[in-house]
Enzyme design. Structure first.
Site, PDB file in Angstrom:
ATOM      1  N   ARG A 112       0.858  -1.377   0.105  1.00 34.02           N
ATOM      2  CA  ARG A 112      -0.092  -0.213  -0.050  1.00 34.02           C
ATOM      3  C   ARG A 112       0.936   1.335   0.123  1.00 34.02           C
ATOM      4  O   ARG A 112       1.953   1.347   0.564  1.00 34.02           O
ATOM      5  CB  ARG A 112      -0.858  -0.031   1.186  1.00 34.02           C
ATOM      6  CG  ARG A 112      -1.964   1.097   1.400  1.00 34.02           C
ATOM      7  CD  ARG A 112      -3.009   0.848   0.474  1.00 34.02           C
ATOM      8  NE  ARG A 112      -4.250   1.651   1.004  1.00 34.02           N
ATOM      9  CZ  ARG A 112      -5.201   1.998   0.275  1.00 34.02           C
ATOM     10  NH1 ARG A 112      -5.144   1.399  -0.972  1.00 34.02           N
ATOM     11  NH2 ARG A 112      -6.237   2.729   0.732  1.00 34.02           N
ATOM     12  N   THR A 389      -9.576  -0.069 -10.064  1.00 34.18           N
ATOM     13  CA  THR A 389      -8.439  -0.850  -9.446  1.00 34.18           C
ATOM     14  C   THR A 389      -8.527  -2.379 -10.333  1.00 34.18           C
ATOM     15  O   THR A 389      -9.277  -2.098 -11.117  1.00 34.18           O
ATOM     16  CB  THR A 389      -9.142  -1.111  -7.846  1.00 34.18           C
ATOM     17  OG1 THR A 389      -9.145   0.201  -7.525  1.00 34.18           O
ATOM     18  CG2 THR A 389      -8.182  -2.051  -7.316  1.00 34.18           C
ATOM     19  N   THR A 407      -3.909  -0.873  -7.338  1.00 33.16           N
ATOM     20  CA  THR A 407      -4.698   0.319  -7.808  1.00 33.16           C
ATOM     21  C   THR A 407      -3.972   1.715  -7.788  1.00 33.16           C
ATOM     22  O   THR A 407      -2.810   1.889  -7.035  1.00 33.16           O
ATOM     23  CB  THR A 407      -5.754   0.532  -6.851  1.00 33.16           C
ATOM     24  OG1 THR A 407      -6.804   1.513  -7.560  1.00 33.16           O
ATOM     25  CG2 THR A 407      -5.573   0.838  -5.404  1.00 33.16           C
ATOM     26  N   ASN A 409      -5.959   4.199  -7.133  1.00 31.35           N
ATOM     27  CA  ASN A 409      -7.227   4.735  -6.636  1.00 31.35           C
ATOM     28  C   ASN A 409      -8.436   5.133  -7.840  1.00 31.35           C
ATOM     29  O   ASN A 409      -9.014   4.284  -8.087  1.00 31.35           O
ATOM     30  CB  ASN A 409      -6.975   6.034  -5.508  1.00 31.35           C
ATOM     31  CG  ASN A 409      -8.364   6.070  -4.828  1.00 31.35           C
ATOM     32  OD1 ASN A 409      -9.124   5.262  -4.623  1.00 31.35           O
ATOM     33  ND2 ASN A 409      -8.701   7.387  -4.321  1.00 31.35           N
ATOM     34  N   ASP A 431      -8.139   7.840   0.564  1.00 31.62           N
ATOM     35  CA  ASP A 431      -8.661   6.950   1.181  1.00 31.62           C
ATOM     36  C   ASP A 431      -8.748   7.079   2.879  1.00 31.62           C
ATOM     37  O   ASP A 431      -8.867   6.052   3.745  1.00 31.62           O
ATOM     38  CB  ASP A 431      -8.134   5.370   0.826  1.00 31.62           C
ATOM     39  CG  ASP A 431      -8.588   4.916  -0.507  1.00 31.62           C
ATOM     40  OD1 ASP A 431      -9.761   5.474  -0.797  1.00 31.62           O
ATOM     41  OD2 ASP A 431      -8.020   3.856  -0.953  1.00 31.62           O
ATOM     42  N   SER A 461     -10.153  -0.985   0.881  1.00 33.50           N
ATOM     43  CA  SER A 461     -11.168  -1.887   0.796  1.00 33.50           C
ATOM     44  C   SER A 461     -10.622  -3.322   0.070  1.00 33.50           C
ATOM     45  O   SER A 461     -11.750  -4.160  -0.342  1.00 33.50           O
ATOM     46  CB  SER A 461     -12.438  -1.501   0.342  1.00 33.50           C
ATOM     47  OG  SER A 461     -12.905  -0.466   1.008  1.00 33.50           O
ATOM     48  N   GLY A 481     -13.574  -1.888  -7.276  1.00 34.95           N
ATOM     49  CA  GLY A 481     -14.886  -1.485  -6.968  1.00 34.95           C
ATOM     50  C   GLY A 481     -14.856  -0.624  -5.601  1.00 34.95           C
ATOM     51  O   GLY A 481     -15.956  -0.234  -5.400  1.00 34.95           O
ATOM     52  N   GLY A 482     -13.991  -0.148  -5.227  1.00 34.73           N
ATOM     53  CA  GLY A 482     -13.858   1.054  -3.957  1.00 34.73           C
ATOM     54  C   GLY A 482     -14.641   0.100  -3.005  1.00 34.73           C
ATOM     55  O   GLY A 482     -14.225  -1.043  -2.449  1.00 34.73           O
TER      56      GLY A 482
HETATM   57  O1  DON Z   1      -7.892   0.798  -1.675  1.00 36.45           O
HETATM   58  C1  DON Z   1      -9.093   1.126  -1.797  1.00 36.45           C
HETATM   59  O2  DON Z   1     -10.030   0.753  -1.067  1.00 36.45           O
HETATM   60  C2  DON Z   1      -9.473   2.003  -2.950  1.00 36.45           C
HETATM   61  N1  DON Z   1      -8.501   2.754  -3.344  1.00 36.45           N
HETATM   62  C3  DON Z   1      -9.661   1.163  -4.237  1.00 36.45           C
HETATM   63  C4  DON Z   1     -10.234   1.948  -5.364  1.00 36.45           C
HETATM   64  C5  DON Z   1     -10.983   1.254  -6.243  1.00 36.45           C
HETATM   65  O3  DON Z   1     -11.408  -0.156  -6.116  1.00 36.45           O
HETATM   66  C6  DON Z   1     -11.597   2.013  -7.526  1.00 36.45           C
HETATM   67  N2  DON Z   1     -12.181   1.168  -8.400  1.00 36.45           N
HETATM   68  N3  DON Z   1     -12.877   0.704  -9.035  1.00 36.45           N
END
Ligand code: DON
Length: 577
Positions: A112, A389, A407, A409, A431, A461, A481-482
């Site tokens: 990360r 992502t 990702t 982000n 985040d 996430s 998918g955030g």
């Molecule tokens: O780490 C995370 O939870 C987010 N930065 C992930 C972002 C993400 O999945 C966007 N995509 N669809």
């Protein structure tokens, strides 16, 4: 094309008994679902790579074919997607790799991004002390110190087969960046949406736009010479070539010139960290997933523990969906309050993932009524995610498995390519919880545990997950998918284990999402209307949502290894060996 489950229904309907058994599965989806076509199941016997981009998947499968293990293949895919899938594949971002080894050990690599030393709790506030999304999403302040190069290299050093050098695994990526590739559908589809954000930076324009100022379109040649040079330095010198010397200086200079605070020292100080995965059990299966600084594994196990107290396999589909939603609300409320970078704050992982704790939550669930989010804890707003992502799953014929999610982000991160390096940079620091009552771009709230601080990793996430059956890999999954990543993985696990779905059906089944706040259930196209009605009758507000997760998954069955690329995204591939 007819929905896979509809086609199946016709085939089986001659057998009344089979129909009775299958009806709960069939009932979840509408008869046909033009927005989510059926996933194609691919069968193989010696290994499998399922990724969101076909060239990268083939590169991974080729490494397996040459005798590489799952980690070798994953590292090759990770570098390849930095070239072929720049909206999410990266060396300027970060992520998590979960590894199961044939000898039964599990591990995870946390790569990360970290906050630069000059980021603090006030960095993303405006003059009035309010959260300023422009700063945390759209400015160079949002850029975390990239972790991907350190993470992939660490994974290879510790768990690669030893038959390949890093340079050999990176060679296909370097060749594609140097010689160019044909700009494909999925990338071209995303680029116009991001045009304004990307066009702000001259170094980015040079790569992603044509001389007339228009973005690259399908069929255009996509050459990334600077990125090829950077990858060559990494291949020759290892991660030190990225985190120290000219490339690090160029990245720090570009970030600072754009108004950010990252220094060459921040890059020099970056470390990928090996962590013990978080573990749980669900109906006799072992769940192995990503620990903090991702909230994914903890929440997934918490939700599964709650659900284990109900007979989902025989539950009425409306009741099953209600229980999923109620479990989601509770786990996301806990995420908000308790989780953050484990090297900076205490995470109550044991408590949140214990069966006793789940039983306490279960006692608050009413089978006939939705619990209002406000009765669980306090609130925020959600926004739409893109496909920003990316997740890939790998297994080899030795018995090793890898689930990797990484990702930038947002799609193409903050949109800034560091001049001279070809490296597209993330905006991961959004985040963090800029302020407790201010949601991030995915509508997620946070508390002190996730407030910005120097050298800290923002809570994620991302949920790369491996489910074991009798100690052996059974299901390898994860998704972009955030905030919706965790509920996507939950539904894949429940659909496979409780509903007995094959992996292709589970991957393409319409999904729902609730993240506690806002107090809404998001429903993908294709969910049976009577189920939506049933949720609403219990008191939930259901809102339609676009399908944009991409759970590229593998299941290991007595027939062989079955891979399914998520049909929600174009261009994915299950490449078998
Ligand atoms: O780490 C995370 O939870 C987010 N930065 C992930 C972002 C993400 O999945 C966007 N995509 N669809």
């Amino acid at each position: 094309m007819r929905n896979i489950r509809t086609a199946r229904a016709h085939r089986f309907c001659a057998f009344a008994l089979a129909c009775t058994l299958l009806w709960p599965i069939l009932a979840r989806a509408q008869e046909s679902n033009p927005e989510i076509p059926p996933a194609q199941a691919v069968l193989a016997h010696n290994g499998m790579v399922v990724a969101q981009e076909a060239r990268a998947a083939r590169i991974g499968a080729d490494i397996l074919q040459k005798g590489g293990n799952a980690v070798d293949a994953a590292v090759a895919v990770g570098f390849a997607m930095a070239v072929t899938y720049p909206r999410a594949g990266n060396i300027g971002g970060g992520g998590f790799m979960l590894i199961h080894l044939a000898n039964g050990d599990d591990s995870s690599i946390d790569y990360r991004e970290t906050a630069p030393a000059r980021i603090n709790a006030k960095s993303f506030l405006d003059a009035q002390g309010n959260a300023d999304p422009q700063k945390s999403r759209d400015s160079a302040l949002a850029i975390g110190v990239p972790g991907t190069v350190a993470g992939l290299a660490l994974a290879e050093e510790r768990y690669g087969s030893g038959h390949f050098t890093l340079a050999e695994l990176m060679a296909p990526a370097i060749a594609m960046a140097r010689d160019g590739i044909t700009f494909g559908d999925d990338r071209a589809e995303a680029l116009p949406n991001e045009r304004l954000r990307l066009a702000r930076w001259p170094a980015t324009r040079k790569i992603f736009f044509k001389s007339d100022g228009s973005p690259l379109s399908p069929g255009d040649r996509f050459v990334q010479s600077d990125l090829a040079d950077t990858l060559e330095v990494i291949a020759r010198e290892g991660p030190v070539g990225f985190y120290e010397g000219t490339i690090a200086d160029e990245i720090a200079a570009a970030v600072q010139a754009a108004g950010g605070v990252m220094t060459a020292e921040d890059l020099h100080d970056y470390r990928a960290i090996e962590r013990k995965p978080v573990r749980g059990t669900y109906r006799g299966y072992d769940i192995v997933s990503m620990p903090p600084p991702s909230s994914g594994g903890v929440e997934l196990i918490e939700m599964l523990n709650i659900l284990e107290g109900y007979e989902l396999a025989t539950a009425d589909p409306a009741e099953e969906l209600h229980l999923l939603v109620e479990a989601m609300k509770r786990a996301y409320a806990d995420r908000t309050l308790f989780l953050g970078d484990p090297d900076k704050v205490q995470n109550p992982v044991e408590r949140l993932t214990s069966k006793d704790y789940a039983a306490l939550w279960r006692a608050t669930i009413n089978l006939a009524r939705a619990t209002p989010a406000g009765a669980i804890r306090a609130g925020g707003q959600a926004q739409d995610e893109g496909r920003n992502t990316t997740h890939f799953s790998v297994v080899d014929h030795f018995g090793n498995a890898v689930a990797n999610t990484y990702t930038l982000n947002f799609s193409y991160g903050v949109g800034l390519v560091a001049e001279g390096t070809g490296v597209l940079l993330n905006n991961e620091l959004d985040d963090f919880a800029a302020k407790p009552e201010s949601p991030n771009a995915y509508g997620l709230l946070g508390a002190e545990a996730n407030e910005p601080a120097p050298g800290k990793r923002p809570l994620s996430s991302m949920t790369p997950t491996i489910v074991l059956k009798d100690g052996k890999p059974f299901l390898i999954t994860g998704s972009p998918g955030g905030s919706r990543i965790i509920t996507t993985v939950l539904q894949i696990v429940v659909d496979v284990i409780d509903r007995g779905m094959d992996i292709a059906s589970a991957v393409s089944a319409p999904r729902i999402h609730n993240q506690w706040m806002p107090d809404q259930v998001y429903a993908e196209p294709g969910l049976a209307p009577e189920l939506i009605d049933a949720l609403q009758a219990r008191g939930d507000t259901v809102v339609p949502t676009r399908p944009f997760t991409s759970a590229n998954s593998i299941m290991i069955t007595p027939k062989g290894i079955i891979g399914a690329a998520d049909p929600r995204t174009r261009g994915g591939l299950a490449a078998g060996q």
